[in-house]
Design a protein around this motif. Structure first.
Motif, short mmCIF file in Angstrom:
data_model
loop_
_atom_site.label_atom_id
_atom_site.label_comp_id
_atom_site.label_asym_id
_atom_site.label_seq_id
_atom_site.Cartn_x
_atom_site.Cartn_y
_atom_site.Cartn_z
N GLU A 284 47.52 32.34 36.18
CA GLU A 284 47.73 33.56 35.40
C GLU A 284 46.41 34.31 35.21
OE1 GLU A 284 50.64 33.33 31.88
OE2 GLU A 284 49.92 31.27 32.21
N ALA A 285 45.35 33.57 34.90
CA ALA A 285 44.05 34.20 34.67
C ALA A 285 43.56 34.90 35.93
CB ALA A 285 43.04 33.15 34.21
N LYS A 286 43.76 34.28 37.08
CA LYS A 286 43.36 34.91 38.34
C LYS A 286 44.16 36.18 38.60
CE LYS A 286 41.06 32.03 41.56
NZ LYS A 286 41.06 31.18 42.72
N GLN A 287 45.47 36.13 38.34
CA GLN A 287 46.32 37.30 38.55
C GLN A 287 45.92 38.45 37.64
OE1 GLN A 287 50.25 35.79 37.93
NE2 GLN A 287 50.46 35.02 40.03
N ARG A 288 45.53 38.13 36.41
CA ARG A 288 45.14 39.16 35.44
C ARG A 288 43.66 39.51 35.53
NH1 ARG A 288 48.09 37.56 29.79
NH2 ARG A 288 50.18 37.25 30.60
N ASN A 289 42.94 38.84 36.45
CA ASN A 289 41.51 39.05 36.63
C ASN A 289 40.72 38.78 35.35
OD1 ASN A 289 39.31 39.57 38.28
ND2 ASN A 289 39.26 41.74 37.73
N LEU A 290 41.00 37.59 34.75
CA LEU A 290 40.35 37.18 33.51
C LEU A 290 39.61 35.87 33.71
CD1 LEU A 290 43.24 37.74 30.96
CD2 LEU A 290 41.14 39.05 31.11
N GLY A 291 38.47 35.75 33.10
CA GLY A 291 37.74 34.50 33.04
C GLY A 291 37.85 33.96 31.63
N GLY A 292 37.23 32.82 31.39
CA GLY A 292 37.25 32.28 30.05
C GLY A 292 36.74 30.86 30.01
N GLU A 293 37.02 30.19 28.90
CA GLU A 293 36.59 28.80 28.71
C GLU A 293 37.62 27.87 29.33
OE1 GLU A 293 35.53 25.65 25.14
OE2 GLU A 293 36.09 27.70 24.63
N ILE A 294 37.16 26.94 30.15
CA ILE A 294 38.04 25.95 30.77
C ILE A 294 38.31 24.86 29.74
CG2 ILE A 294 38.34 24.33 32.66
CD1 ILE A 294 36.19 25.94 34.17
N LEU A 295 39.54 24.79 29.24
CA LEU A 295 39.88 23.80 28.20
C LEU A 295 40.15 22.44 28.80
CD1 LEU A 295 42.19 25.93 25.91
CD2 LEU A 295 39.79 25.36 25.56
N CYS A 296 41.08 22.36 29.76
CA CYS A 296 41.42 21.06 30.33
C CYS A 296 42.07 21.24 31.70
CB CYS A 296 42.35 20.28 29.40
SG CYS A 296 43.92 21.08 29.06
N THR A 297 42.16 20.12 32.41
CA THR A 297 42.86 20.09 33.69
C THR A 297 43.95 19.04 33.62
OG1 THR A 297 41.25 18.55 34.58
CG2 THR A 297 40.89 20.87 35.04
#
Length: 131
Positions: free
Chosen positions: A116-129
């Protein structure tokens, strides 16, 4: 009792409950934990969740197992920690197991998966995998 990293505590409780074969696990509730659990349900890693209680709310997470009673969540890892925050740009959002897993990010527009973040062109804090 004060927790230094409540998200890590939630992930550890889920991991431990699945390894013990429990049907559900209770976690102290917060908005961030509820959003992470909502994404886990939408991506098919947990079967359901419920917020219970009035003043001391708790998040009850119903765990999901496959036909052979093996946990659906094979791995659950906290990426960003209080001592070391991990941020990513939209173009550098990591892929988990070549796209077979899910990365959960906290962005300026809320908590969302890496896709979703890639589609919306957003970065942010990586919480978990999760995989």
């Amino acid at each position: 009792m004060s927790l230094v990293d409540p998200i890590s505590d939630m992930l550890t409780r889920i991991r431990n409950a699945q390894s013990a074969g429990h049907e559900m696990v209770d976690v102290p509730c917060s908005r961030m934990k509820t959003e992470i659990t909502r994404l886990l349900k939408r991506e098919g890693y947990v079967s359901d969740y419920v917020v219970e209680g009035e003043n001391r709310r708790k998040l009850r997470v119903y765990l999901k197992y496959d036909a052979s009673r093996a946990p659906v969540i094979r791995g659950l890892r906290r990426a960003s920690r209080p001592g070391r925050r991990l941020y990513t740009a939209a173009r550098d959002v990591p892929r988990v197991l070549g796209g077979m897993g899910t990365v959960i990010l906290s962005t300026s527009q809320g908590v969302m998966t890496g896709k979703e973040a890639k589609q919306r062109n957003l970065g942010g804090e990586i919480l978990c995998t999760v995989w």
